[in-house]
Design a protein around this motif. Structure first.
Motif, PDB file in Angstrom:
ATOM      1  N   GLN A 283       0.832  -1.209   0.000  1.00 21.91           N
ATOM      2  CA  GLN A 283       0.000   0.000   0.000  1.00 21.91           C
ATOM      3  C   GLN A 283       0.868   1.262   0.000  1.00 21.91           C
ATOM      4  OE1 GLN A 283      -2.237  -1.134   3.496  1.00 21.91           O
ATOM      5  NE2 GLN A 283      -4.131  -1.311   2.328  1.00 21.91           N
ATOM      6  N   THR A 284       1.948   1.234   0.778  1.00 20.72           N
ATOM      7  CA  THR A 284       2.840   2.395   0.810  1.00 20.72           C
ATOM      8  C   THR A 284       3.430   2.677  -0.570  1.00 20.72           C
ATOM      9  OG1 THR A 284       3.432   1.677   3.031  1.00 20.72           O
ATOM     10  CG2 THR A 284       4.759   3.428   2.075  1.00 20.72           C
ATOM     11  N   THR A 285       3.878   1.608  -1.229  1.00 16.68           N
ATOM     12  CA  THR A 285       4.433   1.781  -2.574  1.00 16.68           C
ATOM     13  C   THR A 285       3.371   2.357  -3.509  1.00 16.68           C
ATOM     14  OG1 THR A 285       5.653  -0.235  -2.122  1.00 16.68           O
ATOM     15  CG2 THR A 285       5.745   0.605  -4.368  1.00 16.68           C
ATOM     16  N   ALA A 286       2.158   1.823  -3.417  1.00 18.82           N
ATOM     17  CA  ALA A 286       1.088   2.317  -4.289  1.00 18.82           C
ATOM     18  C   ALA A 286       0.871   3.811  -4.072  1.00 18.82           C
ATOM     19  CB  ALA A 286      -0.192   1.537  -4.030  1.00 18.82           C
ATOM     20  N   LEU A 287       0.858   4.226  -2.801  1.00 18.71           N
ATOM     21  CA  LEU A 287       0.634   5.639  -2.511  1.00 18.71           C
ATOM     22  C   LEU A 287       1.764   6.495  -3.104  1.00 18.71           C
ATOM     23  CD1 LEU A 287      -1.013   7.848  -1.258  1.00 18.71           C
ATOM     24  CD2 LEU A 287      -0.005   7.350   0.963  1.00 18.71           C
ATOM     25  N   GLU A 288       2.996   6.005  -2.980  1.00 19.37           N
ATOM     26  CA  GLU A 288       4.107   6.757  -3.575  1.00 19.37           C
ATOM     27  C   GLU A 288       3.945   6.879  -5.089  1.00 19.37           C
ATOM     28  OE1 GLU A 288       7.533   4.669  -2.199  1.00 19.37           O
ATOM     29  OE2 GLU A 288       7.287   5.468  -0.156  1.00 19.37           O
ATOM     30  N   ASN A 289       3.515   5.775  -5.703  1.00 25.74           N
ATOM     31  CA  ASN A 289       3.325   5.804  -7.156  1.00 25.74           C
ATOM     32  C   ASN A 289       2.197   6.752  -7.569  1.00 25.74           C
ATOM     33  OD1 ASN A 289       5.385   4.025  -7.526  1.00 25.74           O
ATOM     34  ND2 ASN A 289       4.061   2.219  -7.579  1.00 25.74           N
ATOM     35  N   ILE A 290       1.177   6.829  -6.730  1.00 23.94           N
ATOM     36  CA  ILE A 290       0.083   7.770  -7.014  1.00 23.94           C
ATOM     37  C   ILE A 290       0.636   9.189  -7.039  1.00 23.94           C
ATOM     38  CG2 ILE A 290      -1.977   8.820  -6.001  1.00 23.94           C
ATOM     39  CD1 ILE A 290      -2.725   5.989  -5.002  1.00 23.94           C
ATOM     40  N   LYS A 291       1.452   9.499  -6.019  1.00 19.24           N
ATOM     41  CA  LYS A 291       1.986  10.860  -5.933  1.00 19.24           C
ATOM     42  C   LYS A 291       2.902  11.179  -7.116  1.00 19.24           C
ATOM     43  CE  LYS A 291       1.722  11.037  -0.938  1.00 19.24           C
ATOM     44  NZ  LYS A 291       2.529  10.905   0.292  1.00 19.24           N
ATOM     45  N   SER A 292       3.711  10.186  -7.518  1.00 18.48           N
ATOM     46  CA  SER A 292       4.621  10.535  -8.616  1.00 18.48           C
ATOM     47  C   SER A 292       3.855  10.636  -9.942  1.00 18.48           C
ATOM     48  CB  SER A 292       5.806   9.568  -8.692  1.00 18.48           C
ATOM     49  OG  SER A 292       5.359   8.312  -9.084  1.00 18.48           O
ATOM     50  N   THR A 306     -10.341  -6.963  -5.396  1.00 18.05           N
ATOM     51  CA  THR A 306     -11.226  -6.781  -4.243  1.00 18.05           C
ATOM     52  C   THR A 306     -10.498  -7.215  -2.975  1.00 18.05           C
ATOM     53  OG1 THR A 306     -12.133  -8.980  -4.617  1.00 18.05           O
ATOM     54  CG2 THR A 306     -13.393  -7.145  -5.488  1.00 18.05           C
ATOM     55  N   GLY A 307     -10.641  -6.414  -1.926  1.00 20.91           N
ATOM     56  CA  GLY A 307     -10.010  -6.770  -0.655  1.00 20.91           C
ATOM     57  C   GLY A 307      -8.536  -6.412  -0.582  1.00 20.91           C
ATOM     58  N   SER A 308      -8.037  -5.601  -1.520  1.00 22.33           N
ATOM     59  CA  SER A 308      -6.607  -5.274  -1.489  1.00 22.33           C
ATOM     60  C   SER A 308      -6.324  -4.056  -0.612  1.00 22.33           C
ATOM     61  CB  SER A 308      -6.081  -5.041  -2.900  1.00 22.33           C
ATOM     62  OG  SER A 308      -6.777  -3.983  -3.513  1.00 22.33           O
ATOM     63  N   GLY A 309      -7.366  -3.430  -0.099  1.00 21.49           N
ATOM     64  CA  GLY A 309      -7.136  -2.314   0.825  1.00 21.49           C
ATOM     65  C   GLY A 309      -6.982  -0.975   0.128  1.00 21.49           C
ATOM     66  N   LYS A 310      -7.765  -0.735  -0.912  1.00 22.00           N
ATOM     67  CA  LYS A 310      -7.710   0.559  -1.604  1.00 22.00           C
ATOM     68  C   LYS A 310      -8.148   1.691  -0.686  1.00 22.00           C
ATOM     69  CE  LYS A 310     -10.321  -0.579  -5.247  1.00 22.00           C
ATOM     70  NZ  LYS A 310     -10.512  -2.033  -5.165  1.00 22.00           N
ATOM     71  N   THR A 311      -9.203   1.413   0.104  1.00 19.62           N
ATOM     72  CA  THR A 311      -9.761   2.483   0.932  1.00 19.62           C
ATOM     73  C   THR A 311      -8.708   3.068   1.877  1.00 19.62           C
ATOM     74  OG1 THR A 311     -11.840   1.318   0.819  1.00 19.62           O
ATOM     75  CG2 THR A 311     -11.702   3.080   2.417  1.00 19.62           C
ATOM     76  N   GLU A 312      -7.879   2.210   2.471  1.00 19.40           N
ATOM     77  CA  GLU A 312      -6.839   2.713   3.374  1.00 19.40           C
ATOM     78  C   GLU A 312      -5.912   3.685   2.662  1.00 19.40           C
ATOM     79  OE1 GLU A 312      -6.712   2.735   6.454  1.00 19.40           O
ATOM     80  OE2 GLU A 312      -8.526   1.490   6.509  1.00 19.40           O
TER      81      GLU A 312
END
Ligand SMILES: [Zn+2]
Ligand SMILES: [Zn+2]
Length: 816
Positions: A283-292, A306-312
């Motif tokens: 999830q942390t990596t995904a968030l970093e990729n979103i920002k870049s 489904t269930g991968s924790g997108k909401t977090e």
């Protein structure tokens, strides 16, 4: 020098109207403020000022504005332009956008009824107020026009606002919707007990009160104390887990071992303390990729199973904006706005959450409009809403999140504007210069196309959160079951065995059947008659609970006949399978178990949906049967089995999106299984095991299905390879509708010789609510600008209106 103002009136009339600004109005800029205007003979409306200017308009001599309502703008210029863009792109009037965007409590008009308020004046009041109250003591309600007449003047808004504020009067719609908000009780561990020593002392103290000790231990386990976490616990959950004894609970709270807090389930100012779960590595990596991606001017697209924790991830990202004082708009499909989602978010952001959707009362919506102006507030608001929340004119917008972007409820059908929330949100983000984050487990074909063309940047989350695995999917070929002579429906032998095993393990079951009612058709076995709705070309569905036949198109209902209306035979057969019938068969199969049903019929009451969900969460219900309502955004820990009773009902729709939609829905349903552990099972019953959708489901290959479809969509000119505009003509007379549509289609072909125009054609359901329908389909290649083409169509529409004596009603649907 005289000044004039262009205003949007809340009416379906083309364009805007111009008024004269009264000389004594001192404000130098009226843009975005509400004013009262008169239209026609005696109608008064609340209008929104688009702009004011000094040059006298060319035509006519405009009337004066009646009254200025706002001291400061309620809609910023950028949002006004957004409303105009919606009107322009989706071919409707600015007034229709205004009607859709702003709750009626902010647009008093001639039709608004004024009624007596809850309070009476305590001392002497001015004459005008007295006259209104006096009139209200003689008749129950007054219109604005009547009040104008009583006072002999048109400027009445300020007085009414004052009286409303004092509680002396109420607006009619408020009286109708007095719903008492339901409170949720939360239990928390007091701060002084939040360390091991003092907690141990407290437990020792309870040695002589075993019942209290037991309940307190149950509380500690529910709040996850033993894992070092402190989740707030709902009172109902604790009572369910520890013997429903309210007196024991009362003792515990009186001893000060538990704190009680009450919150509104709609989330405003919800109380339980925030606990901030950390993000996993993925999830942390995904968030970093979103920002870049955002830094590279790309639209980030979070593609997570489904269930991968997108909401977090959404919430973590949103938190950064809120702290900077920026508002975050978090859009979800209407149906996903359940108490589950609200609980999760309101416990994370107490005091920051506003909720906005069409199930709120008008008064509640007005409150949100007032709150987002947020004078003196430092933190931003998190606005969780369905599609209509897009129109809220945010004070300091920072981010738009749109989850489940493929969901068809993002498209508004009726009334105009028939906008698509995703596309409009992208446009709004662009003009506001703020990022728009899209997310889905099953991206729409349109988004997948943009991902392939690098307009969107795909950020993948391929693993489920924690230890959960994607459920294993097992196919049950009903044709084969029949061949080997053991076909049993709706529960085939393998499904029944799996259900027994699941229940024996203490797990719960979800069954999906996308038809509500008891039996979708009834048919006379003697003459073959199938009862139809008298107003629509649709057969009536039998609802056993109310013992009536109901039309799922217009809502018409009639008592279930004892004999055939045509031949009087009493041999009437029910066919097809609706959720009511599934529920009944379940009860016969498992008489001691509790089953429940989630569909449109039993969730019309405001809290019904949440109550059914909560009962299932608390494990008071073992089996939940539902339509597509159960597919979205729900997260149950204990579901061991999901059964799709008849996948075939999804497969054969005459729509170019049928396969895409069917697979999206099947994957969503399947995703409800085993969200917290590895043993989730999904059983899919079908007569079409070779269908591409079923094969893709088994291989869990969603994008494969889209890509296999793309060549055909390209060849036959369907989105995402071209844009569609559908014109719908409706008329009471079948021939009129047809003649109008023919004329329209021919004129379009002449005006736009290089554009492909299909039709007219009657849709599958050619008559609804006693009106006959005709469709014309216009395909605009991606290389062409749609704007000028729409202008042509609208011009023709106006000519047509002037010609005929009884023209059909014409509706535009852009990107249907
Ligand atoms: Zn008959
Ligand atoms: Zn009907």
């Amino acid at each position: 020098m005289k000044r004039y103002a262009d205003v949007i009136v809340p009416l379906a009339i083309p364009g805007t109207l111009t008024y004269l600004v009264p000389d004594d109005w001192k404000q130098d800029n009226l843009t975005g403020r509400r004013v009262l205007v008169s239209v026609g003979q005696a109608k008064i409306y609340t209008a929104l000022v688009l702009k004011d200017f000094a040059a006298k308009p060319e035509k006519g001599s405009p009337r004066e504005l009646l009254e200025l309502i706002d001291q400061s703008p309620i809609v910023s210029e950028i949002y006004l332009n957004f409303y105009l863009w919606i009107a322009d792109y989706y071919c409707c009037s600015p007034g229709e956008v205004f009607l859709s965007a702003v709750p009626s409590g902010l647009r008093l008009s001639t039709d608004t009824l004024i009624v007596k308020g809850e309070r009476e004046p305590q001392h002497e009041i001015e004459d005008d107020a007295f006259m209104i109250l006096d009139a209200l003591s003689m008749q129950d309600q007054l219109t604005l026009t009547e009040i104008s007449a009583i006072l002999g003047r048109k400027s009445i808004h300020k007085l009414l606002t004052f009286m409303h504020h004092q509680g002396w009067i109420a607006y009619g719609y408020e009286a109708k919707e007095k719903v008492k908000p339901r409170k949720i009780k939360w239990l928390l561990l007091p701060r002084e007990l939040q360390n091991e020593n003092s907690l141990k002392l407290a437990l020792d103290e309870l040695n002589r009160a075993p019942k209290q000790q037991e309940m307190f231990m149950a509380f500690l386990s529910l709040c996850d104390w033993f894992n070092g976490i402190l989740k707030p616990v709902q009172e109902n959950d604790l009572l369910a887990a520890a013997g429903k004894n309210k007196a024991v609970l009362k003792n515990l709270t009186e001893r000060g071992l538990l704190l009680v807090e009450e919150t509104n389930p709609e989330g405003i100012n919800a109380g339980p303390p925030p606990n901030k779960p950390g993000l996993s590595k993925a999830q942390t990596t995904a968030l970093e990729n979103i920002k870049s991606a955002i830094q590279n001017q790309k639209t980030p697209f979070l593609h997570g199973v489904t269930g991968s924790g997108k909401t977090e991830i959404y919430l973590e990202f949103a938190a950064e904006f809120l702290e900077q004082g920026k508002d975050v708009l978090f859009l979800v499909p209407e149906i996903a706005l359940t108490s589950q989602m609200l609980r999760r978010i309101s416990s994370r952001f107490p005091g920051d959450l506003l909720v906005y959707h069409s199930r709120l009362s008008d008064g509640e919506r007005v409150t949100v409009w007032q709150q987002i102006q947020r004078p003196g507030r430092e933190r931003g608001f998190l606005i969780l809403g369905a599609r209509s929340a897009l129109f809220l004119a945010l004070h300091n917008p920072g981010l738009i999140i749109l989850d489940e972007e493929q969901d068809s409820s993002y498209k508004q059908h009726d009334p105009a504007p028939r906008y698509h929330t995703r596309d409009a949100a992208l446009f709004l983000g662009h003009t506001l210069k703020i990022p728009v984050l899209l997310g889905s487990a099953t991206p729409s074909a349109e988004s997948w196309y943009l991902i392939q063309n690098q307009k969107f940047e795909r950020i993948a989350l391929d693993q489920r959160f924690g230890n959960a695995e994607l459920p294993s999917i097992q196919l049950i070929d009903l044709g084969r079951e029949r061949k080997i002579g053991r076909l049993s429906f709706p529960f085939s032998v393998p499904l029944k065995e799996a259900m027994d095993a699941c229940l024996a393990e203490g797990k719960q079951i979800i069954l999906f059947q996308n038809r509500r009612g008891f039996a979708p058709h009834i048919q006379c076995q003697s003459c073959g008659d199938v009862p139809q709705c008298p107003y629509c070309d649709i057969s009536l569905t039998y609802h056993k609970y109310t013992n009536e036949l109901r039309c799922h198109c217009c809502g018409h209902s009639t008592a279930m006949p004892n004999s055939c209306q045509v031949c009087q035979s009493s041999d009437i057969q029910l066919s097809g399978l609706g959720t009511e019938r599934v529920e009944e068969e379940l009860q016969a199969l498992y008489p001691t178990l509790a089953c429940d049903r989630l569909d449109l019929d039993n969730t019309r009451k405001k809290q019904a949906f949440a109550q059914i969900i909560e009962k299932f969460e608390r494990r008071e219900t073992q089996i939940l049967v539902g339509t597509q309502m159960i597919t979205k955004g729900l997260d149950f820990e204990n579901v061991g089995l999901v059964g799709i009773l008849n996948a075939d009902t999804l497969l054969y729709y005459p729509d170019f999106r049928a396969s895409e939609k069917a697979l999206q829905m099947l994957l969503q349903v399947a995703g409800r299984a085993g969200r917290r552990d590895a043993n989730g099972k999904v059983f899919v019953q079908t007569f079409s095991p070779e269908h591409p959708v079923i094969k893709s489901l088994l291989n869990n290959d969603y994008s494969g299905l889209l890509e296999a479809e793309f060549p055909d969509r390209n060849k036959f000119e369907y989105p995402p390879f071209c844009r569609l505009i559908r014109l719908e003509l409706r008329h009471r007379n079948q021939e009129n509708a047809y003649q109008d549509a023919c004329w329209f289609a021919e004129s379009l072909r002449r005006a736009l010789p290089d554009i492909r125009i299909d039709g007219p054609e009657a849709p599958i359901v050619a008559r609804k609510r006693n009106k006959f329908f005709q469709h014309i389909l216009i395909r605009i290649p991606r290389t062409r600008q749609p704007g000028p083409i729409k202008k042509h169509i609208q011009k023709l529409a106006l000519t047509r209106k002037k010609m005929g004596n009884s023209p059909s009603d014409l509706f535009f649907d852009v990107d249907p």
